[in-house]
Design a protein around this motif. Structure first.
Motif, PDB file in Angstrom:
ATOM      1  N   TRP A 150       0.811  -1.217   0.000  1.00 34.44           N
ATOM      2  CA  TRP A 150       0.000   0.000   0.000  1.00 34.44           C
ATOM      3  C   TRP A 150       0.848   1.273   0.000  1.00 34.44           C
ATOM      4  O   TRP A 150       0.308   2.371   0.053  1.00 34.44           O
ATOM      5  N   VAL A 151       2.172   1.131  -0.073  1.00 36.80           N
ATOM      6  CA  VAL A 151       3.077   2.277  -0.234  1.00 36.80           C
ATOM      7  C   VAL A 151       3.646   2.204  -1.645  1.00 36.80           C
ATOM      8  O   VAL A 151       4.334   1.249  -1.999  1.00 36.80           O
ATOM      9  N   GLN A 165      -6.643   2.662   1.515  1.00 40.38           N
ATOM     10  CA  GLN A 165      -7.735   1.770   1.160  1.00 40.38           C
ATOM     11  C   GLN A 165      -7.246   0.329   0.973  1.00 40.38           C
ATOM     12  O   GLN A 165      -8.022  -0.607   1.072  1.00 40.38           O
ATOM     13  N   ASP A 166      -5.954   0.145   0.672  1.00 41.26           N
ATOM     14  CA  ASP A 166      -5.404  -1.189   0.439  1.00 41.26           C
ATOM     15  C   ASP A 166      -4.891  -1.859   1.707  1.00 41.26           C
ATOM     16  O   ASP A 166      -4.423  -2.998   1.653  1.00 41.26           O
ATOM     17  N   ILE A 167      -4.974  -1.184   2.843  1.00 38.77           N
ATOM     18  CA  ILE A 167      -4.503  -1.766   4.097  1.00 38.77           C
ATOM     19  C   ILE A 167      -5.533  -2.776   4.586  1.00 38.77           C
ATOM     20  O   ILE A 167      -6.721  -2.481   4.673  1.00 38.77           O
ATOM     21  N   LYS A 175     -12.293  -0.630   4.940  1.00 39.01           N
ATOM     22  CA  LYS A 175     -11.480   0.249   4.102  1.00 39.01           C
ATOM     23  C   LYS A 175     -11.086   1.452   4.943  1.00 39.01           C
ATOM     24  O   LYS A 175     -11.917   2.057   5.607  1.00 39.01           O
ATOM     25  N   VAL A 176      -9.818   1.773   4.906  1.00 38.87           N
ATOM     26  CA  VAL A 176      -9.310   2.922   5.647  1.00 38.87           C
ATOM     27  C   VAL A 176      -9.220   4.088   4.680  1.00 38.87           C
ATOM     28  O   VAL A 176      -8.729   3.937   3.560  1.00 38.87           O
ATOM     29  N   GLN A 177      -9.700   5.236   5.116  1.00 39.62           N
ATOM     30  CA  GLN A 177      -9.640   6.422   4.271  1.00 39.62           C
ATOM     31  C   GLN A 177      -9.158   7.582   5.134  1.00 39.62           C
ATOM     32  O   GLN A 177      -9.670   7.813   6.227  1.00 39.62           O
ATOM     33  N   LEU A 178      -8.167   8.276   4.656  1.00 36.53           N
ATOM     34  CA  LEU A 178      -7.666   9.453   5.352  1.00 36.53           C
ATOM     35  C   LEU A 178      -8.584  10.614   5.016  1.00 36.53           C
ATOM     36  O   LEU A 178      -8.793  10.925   3.850  1.00 36.53           O
TER      37      LEU A 178
END
Length: 194
Positions: A150-151, A165-167, A175-178
């Motif tokens: 995801w980096v 989102q890929d974590i 889904k993680v979103q900053l």
């Protein structure tokens, strides 16, 4: 006996009585009339639209990131850490060269795209006292660093993408979103979506 002594002893007696009563109520076991039965309780949950916001400080985020780096990169000869400043993010560390260690610093300007991905745009790169071409450093990072999937290092665009989102979170489909990344006001906000 004068009236002040009598009033004093009445107040002391009332205080002790209230204290004993409160202690009794707090410490005595309750026996409800109807015992609690977990099989009678039905919970209706809809996990299709769950959204949880996590608000943290830059110091806390920096500590979590550096702990992750230390854990995942313990076998890597290149040691580094992430430092949040008021307007930039730095990756600082050491590179072993022959019998010495040379310090390096990569500085980035952070911003969030519409998908909640953190974009780290190149600001400066230093190896010892030398400024280096960013494309060379980013290509080196792609070739020799074991980065999570995801980096994404993009040498041609002179930026690094952190695609939250890929974590994968413990095997769940979150889904993680900053949503906010404000170094100046010490606030980082993530949204966990299902």
């Amino acid at each position: 006996m004068n009236k002040w002594k009598i009033a004093f002893w009445i107040i002391v007696t009332l205080n002790i009585t209230v204290l004993v009563g409160v202690c009794y109520l707090l410490l005595s076991e309750s026996s409800p009339e109807e015992p609690y039965n977990t099989t009678q309780v039905e919970l209706e949950t809809n996990l299709d639209n769950v959204q949880l916001f996590v608000d943290t400080s830059t110091t806390s985020a920096e500590n979590v990131i550096n702990e992750y780096i230390t854990d995942k990169m313990k076998d890597n000869p290149i040691k580094y850490r992430v430092i949040f400043n008021s307007s930039s993010i730095e990756i600082a560390g050491i590179v072993p060269v022959l019998d010495t260690h040379i310090p390096f610093t990569l500085a980035f300007t952070p911003k969030i795209d519409e998908n909640g991905t953190l974009l780290l745009s190149y600001k400066s790169v230093r190896l010892g006292k030398f400024k280096l071409p960013v494309t060379t450093v980013f290509t080196y990072m792609n070739d020799y660093y074991r980065l999570p999937e995801w980096v994404i290092v993009q040498p041609d665009e002179k930026q690094i993408q952190i695609v939250f989102q890929d974590i994968k979170i413990a095997g769940h489909s979150y889904k993680v979103q900053l949503t906010e990344f404000d170094l100046l006001n010490d606030s980082i906000v993530f949204a966990l979506n299902r």
